[in-house]
Design an enzyme around this catalytic site. Structure first.
Site, short mmCIF file in Angstrom:
data_model
loop_
_atom_site.label_atom_id
_atom_site.label_comp_id
_atom_site.label_asym_id
_atom_site.label_seq_id
_atom_site.Cartn_x
_atom_site.Cartn_y
_atom_site.Cartn_z
N HIS A 1 0.79 -1.29 0.06
CA HIS A 1 0.04 -0.07 0.04
C HIS A 1 0.82 1.34 0.06
O HIS A 1 0.71 1.90 -0.88
CB HIS A 1 -1.03 0.08 1.26
CG HIS A 1 -1.85 1.34 1.57
ND1 HIS A 1 -3.29 1.30 1.00
CD2 HIS A 1 -1.44 2.16 1.55
CE1 HIS A 1 -3.62 2.43 1.26
NE2 HIS A 1 -2.83 3.26 1.79
N GLU A 2 1.91 1.31 0.83
CA GLU A 2 2.52 2.53 1.09
C GLU A 2 3.54 2.74 -0.08
O GLU A 2 4.01 3.95 -0.57
CB GLU A 2 3.44 2.49 2.51
CG GLU A 2 2.54 2.49 3.56
CD GLU A 2 1.11 3.82 3.76
OE1 GLU A 2 1.41 4.66 3.10
OE2 GLU A 2 0.46 3.53 4.65
N HIS B 1 1.75 4.38 -2.80
CA HIS B 1 1.86 5.92 -2.83
C HIS B 1 3.31 6.44 -3.09
O HIS B 1 3.44 7.35 -3.94
CB HIS B 1 1.61 6.26 -1.33
CG HIS B 1 0.49 6.10 -0.62
ND1 HIS B 1 -0.55 6.89 -1.25
CD2 HIS B 1 -0.27 5.57 0.45
CE1 HIS B 1 -1.90 6.72 -0.41
NE2 HIS B 1 -1.47 5.92 0.49
#
Length: 598
Positions: free
Chosen positions: A391-392, A395
């Site tokens: 997820h990160e 980003h």
């Protein structure tokens, strides 16, 4: 005598497991030197006052503002990364406060810019661009300012607001310090029967335990501790809301919600349509609760049972390097270029891996235009930690692509687009894990994880969004909100969303108090819209639709060069309709069917 396991200190974490902040500044002295440089150069921004109708002066202003902003961003990133490593470290807390305070001063120095631009006839900007073609890249940026004409105050008022911006954000800062640094939790017994000190960053590890007593003890310990600070936390949250409502009113918006959405050209109806759509589909969440209760063989299902794995498979322990390998495999459909960027991030110090005492809880991706991306994790060896990693990194790769392909002025992305890339990664990872799994029970376990992701990212975040809309509308109507009001409304929402089978424990009434996103107004609903858009992208990529990867990478490269809805539409996802959200809930229903039949 029973030994109590304590979290590691920052000094006990190996250097190779920490992010490489020295790539921003070699040491604190270098930071201080650049901070002084910023202070010296900042006064130059005032010399353009009253001269912006002349094309060359406007261009020089924009370049000077960029120069100062890029220095300030680096200073701020370094300070907040160092402070988040250990929120009890007073030196870095002071450094963070120092740059935050100065950013307000810097904003005040340039606060004349927007009012002055808006004081000119509308055709002035277009004439300047025609006269000086190197202004052309700023056209969209300037158009966005002109669009806000009805919401910009006079020069003195803008300067005053800018000068107190640091004070207006104090609620968020105090909340962070209270919950990360000052608040301590009781000890509980872990699955091995050892007494351990509960810390926020490891709460998820306990609430997902197969041992119900561990879940219940962690749940009660966490929320009863928050309950001790209920009045302080209620005041912090309502103060934050009041500040935002105040600014939206003086800027002549019809509501705080419109104030948040209108600058990105997002209709208020998109937000409200999302809440309407979720209410039409709450029966799906109620069905999930019924199935979970049955699968767990419970006579009653409580709030602390929501995160329990319904399939009794051995608890996985995934070393960080194993997690990295799973990330590479799961994200293979995005192509070699994307893989190369991931490898660069892993090998060059983007990631701060493990929890330590005082470290900020949760996870995030940070950085700025002139730094590499930085990823804060609190990795505790579970599959959920691998999901957080991808997820990160989603980003961060989004930031990487944007900064490599856009000028500084468009070198970031809007909140509406922010969660799309991260959730696309999660969806692809989960698809890979389910597809490769041959064990029936493990496959059912993974299907439940997919269900949980939709529950927490779509249903849960839209429940948060409904709560957030309630707090703002109550303040807008002149009503005060006490801790009791907030707890009662939160309790009502939980009963409504989770349905008649769920025992809504009184401790959950304090859950609103631990959500840091409530200090970023109207942010949480974008997790749900982002998840819906991400599902659309993932489906196109996995189905190998024509130019799917090319369109998706084009989205990642777009930054803020257009309005977010336009950027998504160009890449093949139309968020002006409810289709993407309805499609996601349909996937949820299909997964429920699969869980009951496989």
């Amino acid at each position: 005598m029973e030994t109590i396991k304590k979290p590691l200190t920052r000094e006990e974490i190996k250097s190779e497991d920490k992010w490489d902040v020295k790539k921003i500044y070699e040491d604190d002295e270098a930071w201080e030197k650049e901070f002084q440089l910023l202070r010296e150069k900042a006064v130059d921004i005032t010399k353009f006052y009253g001269k912006l109708s002349e094309a060359n002066m406007l261009y020089d202003y924009l370049k000077m503002e960029e120069y100062l902003s890029r220095i300030a961003s680096k200073l701020a990133v370094y300070a907040h990364l160092r402070s988040d490593e250990d929120t009890t470290n007073q030196f870095y807390l002071s450094m963070k406060n120092k740059i935050n305070t100065y950013l307000a001063e810097l904003e005040a120095m340039s606060s004349y810019f927007i009012p002055e631009i808006l004081s000119y006839p509308q055709e002035t900007i277009e004439k300047q661009i025609e006269k000086l073609p190197k202004l052309a890249p700023y056209r969209f940026y300037l158009e966005q300012i002109i669009k806000r004409k009805d919401h910009i105050l006079d020069e003195n008022s803008e300067k005053l607001l800018a000068s107190v911006s640091d004070c207006l954000s104090a609620s968020s800062q105090v909340f962070g310090l209270l919950t990360n640094a000052d608040m301590t939790f009781p000890t509980i017994k872990n699955e091995e029967g050892n007494r351990v000190e509960l810390v926020e960053s490891e709460y998820l590890n306990y609430i997902t335990s197969k041992n119900r007593e561990v879940r219940k003890d962690a749940f009660r310990a966490l929320f009863q501790t928050y309950g001790k600070y209920r009045n302080t936390l209620a005041t912090l949250l309502t103060s934050s809301v009041k500040n935002y409502v105040f600014e939206s009113k003086i800027r002549n918006y019809n509501s705080a919600l419109e104030s948040s959405l209108e600058p990105d050209n997002i209709p208020v109806e998109v937000y409200k349509k999302s809440l309407e759509t979720i209410h039409q589909n709450l029966s799906s969440l109620h069905r999930y609760v019924r199935i979970k209760k049955k699968q767990l063989n419970l006579s009653e299902i409580h709030m602390y049972d929501l995160y329990a794995p319904i399939i009794d498979v051995p608890k996985v322990h995934i070393e960080f390097e194993q997690g990295i390998s799973l990330m590479y495999e799961g994200l293979k459909p995005l192509g070699e270029e994307y893989q190369a960027i991931l490898r660069e991030g892993v090998q060059s110090g983007w990631i701060d891996k493990y929890p330590n005492k005082g470290k900020r809880s949760g996870a995030y991706s940070s950085g700025c235009y002139d730094t590499m991306p930085y990823v804060l994790l609190n990795y505790t060896y579970g599959l959920e930690d691998v999901s957080t990693l991808v997820h990160e990194m989603g980003h961060s790769v989004h930031s990487y692509y944007t900064r490599k392909n856009q000028p500084y002025i468009y070198g970031d992305y809007t909140l509406f687009c922010a969660e799309v890339a991260s959730i696309t990664n999660e969806v692809l990872l989960m698809h890979y894990l389910v597809e490769k799994e041959t064990d029936r029970e493990k496959k059912r376990y993974l299907i439940n994880l997919q269900l949980e992701k939709i529950r927490t990212t779509v249903f849960r975040q839209l429940m948060f969004a409904e709560f957030e809309l309630y707090t703002h509308e109550q303040i807008e109507q002149g009503n005060s909100l006490t801790a009791d009001d907030l707890c009662n409304y939160w309790h009502t929402l939980n009963k409504q969303y989770f349905g008649p089978e769920m025992v809504v424990d009184e401790e959950i009434d304090m859950e609103w108090a631990r959500i840091p996103h409530f200090y970023r107004d109207f942010y949480v609903y974008q997790y749900a819209t982002g998840y819906a858009a991400a599902n659309s992208f993932a489906k196109m990529i996995l189905d190998q639709e024509d130019k799917a990867i090319e369109k998706y990478i084009g989205f990642l490269k777009s930054g803020s060069s257009d309005y977010p809805i336009n950027i998504l539409k160009k890449a093949g996802v139309d968020m002006t309709t409810g289709k993407a959200l309805n499609d996601t809930i349909q996937i949820f229903n299909e997964l429920l069917d699969l869980l009951e039949t496989i």
